[in-house]
Motif scaffolding. Sequence first.
Motif, PDB file in Angstrom:
ATOM      1  N   VAL A 144       2.932   3.610  -5.105  1.00  0.00           N
ATOM      2  CA  VAL A 144       1.979   4.191  -6.048  1.00  0.00           C
ATOM      3  C   VAL A 144       2.604   4.098  -7.440  1.00  0.00           C
ATOM      4  O   VAL A 144       3.656   4.683  -7.692  1.00  0.00           O
ATOM      5  CB  VAL A 144       1.667   5.671  -5.714  1.00  0.00           C
ATOM      6  N   GLY A 197      -4.708  -0.659 -10.572  1.00  0.00           N
ATOM      7  CA  GLY A 197      -4.455   0.226  -9.445  1.00  0.00           C
ATOM      8  C   GLY A 197      -3.527   1.384  -9.756  1.00  0.00           C
ATOM      9  O   GLY A 197      -3.299   2.239  -8.905  1.00  0.00           O
ATOM     10  N   SER A 198      -2.981   1.426 -10.973  1.00  0.00           N
ATOM     11  CA  SER A 198      -2.072   2.521 -11.312  1.00  0.00           C
ATOM     12  C   SER A 198      -2.852   3.822 -11.465  1.00  0.00           C
ATOM     13  O   SER A 198      -4.043   3.829 -11.781  1.00  0.00           O
ATOM     14  CB  SER A 198      -1.290   2.218 -12.590  1.00  0.00           C
ATOM     15  N   PHE A 199      -2.162   4.922 -11.231  1.00  0.00           N
ATOM     16  CA  PHE A 199      -2.736   6.256 -11.377  1.00  0.00           C
ATOM     17  C   PHE A 199      -2.277   6.798 -12.722  1.00  0.00           C
ATOM     18  O   PHE A 199      -1.093   6.741 -13.043  1.00  0.00           O
ATOM     19  CB  PHE A 199      -2.254   7.160 -10.232  1.00  0.00           C
ATOM     20  N   GLN A 243       1.393  12.657  -0.800  1.00  0.00           N
ATOM     21  CA  GLN A 243       1.651  11.559   0.133  1.00  0.00           C
ATOM     22  C   GLN A 243       3.156  11.306   0.259  1.00  0.00           C
ATOM     23  O   GLN A 243       3.731  10.548  -0.505  1.00  0.00           O
ATOM     24  CB  GLN A 243       0.956  10.293  -0.361  1.00  0.00           C
ATOM     25  N   VAL A 267       2.532   5.068 -11.236  1.00  0.00           N
ATOM     26  CA  VAL A 267       2.005   6.179 -12.022  1.00  0.00           C
ATOM     27  C   VAL A 267       2.314   5.929 -13.494  1.00  0.00           C
ATOM     28  O   VAL A 267       3.466   5.827 -13.895  1.00  0.00           O
ATOM     29  CB  VAL A 267       2.612   7.530 -11.578  1.00  0.00           C
ATOM     30  N   PHE A 273       6.708   6.421  -5.142  1.00  0.00           N
ATOM     31  CA  PHE A 273       6.111   6.632  -6.457  1.00  0.00           C
ATOM     32  C   PHE A 273       6.997   6.005  -7.522  1.00  0.00           C
ATOM     33  O   PHE A 273       8.201   6.271  -7.578  1.00  0.00           O
ATOM     34  CB  PHE A 273       5.942   8.126  -6.739  1.00  0.00           C
ATOM     35  N   ILE A 280      -2.882  13.278  -4.766  1.00  0.00           N
ATOM     36  CA  ILE A 280      -2.202  11.980  -4.674  1.00  0.00           C
ATOM     37  C   ILE A 280      -0.697  12.153  -4.491  1.00  0.00           C
ATOM     38  O   ILE A 280      -0.045  11.360  -3.821  1.00  0.00           O
ATOM     39  CB  ILE A 280      -2.506  11.088  -5.894  1.00  0.00           C
ATOM     40  N   PRO A 284       0.801  -1.222   0.000  1.00  0.00           N
ATOM     41  CA  PRO A 284       0.000   0.000   0.000  1.00  0.00           C
ATOM     42  C   PRO A 284       0.838   1.279   0.000  1.00  0.00           C
ATOM     43  O   PRO A 284       0.308   2.372  -0.225  1.00  0.00           O
ATOM     44  CB  PRO A 284      -0.832  -0.118   1.287  1.00  0.00           C
ATOM     45  N   ASP A 285       2.131   1.148   0.227  1.00  0.00           N
ATOM     46  CA  ASP A 285       3.010   2.320   0.221  1.00  0.00           C
ATOM     47  C   ASP A 285       3.630   2.592  -1.146  1.00  0.00           C
ATOM     48  O   ASP A 285       4.453   3.489  -1.282  1.00  0.00           O
ATOM     49  CB  ASP A 285       4.107   2.160   1.274  1.00  0.00           C
ATOM     50  N   LYS A 287       4.788   7.637   0.614  1.00  0.00           N
ATOM     51  CA  LYS A 287       4.611   6.662  -0.464  1.00  0.00           C
ATOM     52  C   LYS A 287       5.847   6.614  -1.362  1.00  0.00           C
ATOM     53  O   LYS A 287       6.595   7.582  -1.477  1.00  0.00           O
ATOM     54  CB  LYS A 287       3.402   7.015  -1.329  1.00  0.00           C
TER      55      LYS A 287
END
Length: 139
Positions: free
Chosen positions: A37, A55-57, A81, A39, A86, A78, A34-35, A84
């Motif tokens: 992200v 789940g990617s942004f 954070q 992209v 990235f 987003i 969960p940490d 996180k």
Amino acid sequence: MTKLKMSSAQMVADARARIEEIETTDLIAMLEDPDVVVVDIRDIRERQRSGFIPGSFHAPRGMIEFWVDPDSPYFKDIFAQEDKKFVFHCASGWRSAITTATLQDMGFKAAHLKEGFSTWEKQGGPIAFPEKKPYSLSS
């Protein structure tokens, strides 16, 4: 045509020499964290055609510097954070290498997927596709 001072290939090589690169299999293993992200900076048409990492942004390459900058009117929460990790990616790792180096220059900590989405499925990475919207005369 006038010779460029630096080629795009040299820009990518210079970026890769100073950023964190993550192997495809390593990012696959990090997907449940969960940490982390992920992209995706590819064009929306690339995501529609090839799919995307679940789940990617999605942050289009042309807007990323503005979306990451808290002083920009285009800033996206987003990217606020700080706890996180990235990981940016494109199709082959070229755009994401340059992007990650640029963000690093701005003071934003990030890494990138070394080979991009090109090896994702071959190495066992899950893929999702955008939901197809039904055709309507009003759209």
